[in-house]
Enzyme design. Sequence first.
Site, PDB file in Angstrom:
ATOM      1  N   ASP A  54      42.158  40.546  19.921  1.00 48.36           N
ATOM      2  CA  ASP A  54      40.936  40.152  19.227  1.00 48.36           C
ATOM      3  C   ASP A  54      40.396  38.871  19.878  1.00 48.36           C
ATOM      4  O   ASP A  54      41.139  37.949  20.208  1.00 48.36           O
ATOM      5  CB  ASP A  54      41.227  39.906  17.743  1.00 48.36           C
ATOM      6  CG  ASP A  54      39.947  39.875  16.911  1.00 48.36           C
ATOM      7  OD1 ASP A  54      39.735  40.816  16.126  1.00 48.36           O
ATOM      8  OD2 ASP A  54      39.160  38.910  17.067  1.00 48.36           O
ATOM      9  N   HIS A  92      38.656  51.037  13.774  1.00 50.00           N
ATOM     10  CA  HIS A  92      39.696  50.248  14.440  1.00 50.00           C
ATOM     11  C   HIS A  92      40.682  49.760  13.400  1.00 50.00           C
ATOM     12  O   HIS A  92      40.346  49.621  12.223  1.00 50.00           O
ATOM     13  CB  HIS A  92      39.104  49.044  15.184  1.00 50.00           C
ATOM     14  CG  HIS A  92      38.250  48.146  14.341  1.00 50.00           C
ATOM     15  ND1 HIS A  92      36.939  48.451  14.032  1.00 50.00           N
ATOM     16  CD2 HIS A  92      38.503  46.942  13.741  1.00 50.00           C
ATOM     17  CE1 HIS A  92      36.432  47.488  13.286  1.00 50.00           C
ATOM     18  NE2 HIS A  92      37.355  46.554  13.084  1.00 50.00           N
TER      19      HIS A  92
HETATM   20  P1  5GP Z   1      36.090  44.056  11.526  1.00 45.36           P
HETATM   21  O1  5GP Z   1      35.569  42.979  10.630  1.00 45.36           O
HETATM   22  O2  5GP Z   1      34.993  44.989  11.968  1.00 45.36           O
HETATM   23  O3  5GP Z   1      37.289  44.749  10.960  1.00 45.36           O
HETATM   24  O4  5GP Z   1      36.657  43.308  12.804  1.00 45.36           O
HETATM   25  C1  5GP Z   1      35.973  43.186  14.012  1.00 45.36           C
HETATM   26  C2  5GP Z   1      36.818  42.317  14.915  1.00 45.36           C
HETATM   27  O5  5GP Z   1      36.342  42.429  16.228  1.00 45.36           O
HETATM   28  C3  5GP Z   1      36.803  40.820  14.550  1.00 45.36           C
HETATM   29  O6  5GP Z   1      38.123  40.391  14.276  1.00 45.36           O
HETATM   30  C4  5GP Z   1      36.223  40.158  15.814  1.00 45.36           C
HETATM   31  O7  5GP Z   1      36.845  38.923  16.121  1.00 45.36           O
HETATM   32  C5  5GP Z   1      36.487  41.203  16.887  1.00 45.36           C
HETATM   33  N1  5GP Z   1      35.540  41.180  17.975  1.00 45.36           N
HETATM   34  C6  5GP Z   1      34.186  41.118  17.873  1.00 45.36           C
HETATM   35  N2  5GP Z   1      33.627  41.150  19.099  1.00 45.36           N
HETATM   36  C7  5GP Z   1      34.646  41.263  19.989  1.00 45.36           C
HETATM   37  C8  5GP Z   1      34.695  41.345  21.412  1.00 45.36           C
HETATM   38  O8  5GP Z   1      33.678  41.357  22.126  1.00 45.36           O
HETATM   39  N3  5GP Z   1      35.927  41.434  21.973  1.00 45.36           N
HETATM   40  C9  5GP Z   1      37.076  41.447  21.235  1.00 45.36           C
HETATM   41  N4  5GP Z   1      38.233  41.521  21.880  1.00 45.36           N
HETATM   42  N5  5GP Z   1      37.062  41.367  19.878  1.00 45.36           N
HETATM   43  C10 5GP Z   1      35.855  41.277  19.275  1.00 45.36           C
END
Ligand code: 5GP
Length: 121
Positions: free
Chosen positions: A33, A104
């Site tokens: 992340d 994810h």
């Molecule tokens: P959600 O809230 O959708 O479950 O989590 C999305 C996750 O994606 C967040 O923890 C955020 O830090 C991560 N994230 C967002 N953009 C990117 C990116 O460009 N690269 C990576 N490796 N993680 C990302």
Amino acid sequence: MAYDRNNIFARILRGELPCSKVYEDEHVLAFRDINPQAPVHVILIPKGEYVSVDDFAATATAAEQAAFIRAIGRIAQQEGVAAGGYRVLANHGEAAGQEVPHFHVHLFGGHDLGPMLRRAV
Ligand code: 5GP
């Protein structure tokens, strides 16, 4: 929710954006992340276009589903958190604060992860 082919994880899958890869097979990609919330914070995604766990459960092939579950276990071992404990979490939709609309799971570990959820009731 319709699948948006321009979401960030779709762009990572196409190689348009970089990632710090920790695991890949035919059906799964896993990477660190960008804003880690634990010493180990890995995101696992299926390579297919699914928005949520219910979408993945209803429409992914058995091979994709099996590969995804197996990858979680392999990464927990590979990252050295299987023995000490880890957490797997999937957000979907507004109530869970999902930011990226490609299914994810987050795998967290490496320290005491605290309570499972904020207690609001
Ligand atoms: P959600 O809230 O959708 O479950 O989590 C999305 C996750 O994606 C967040 O923890 C955020 O830090 C991560 N994230 C967002 N953009 C990117 C990116 O460009 N690269 C990576 N490796 N993680 C990302």
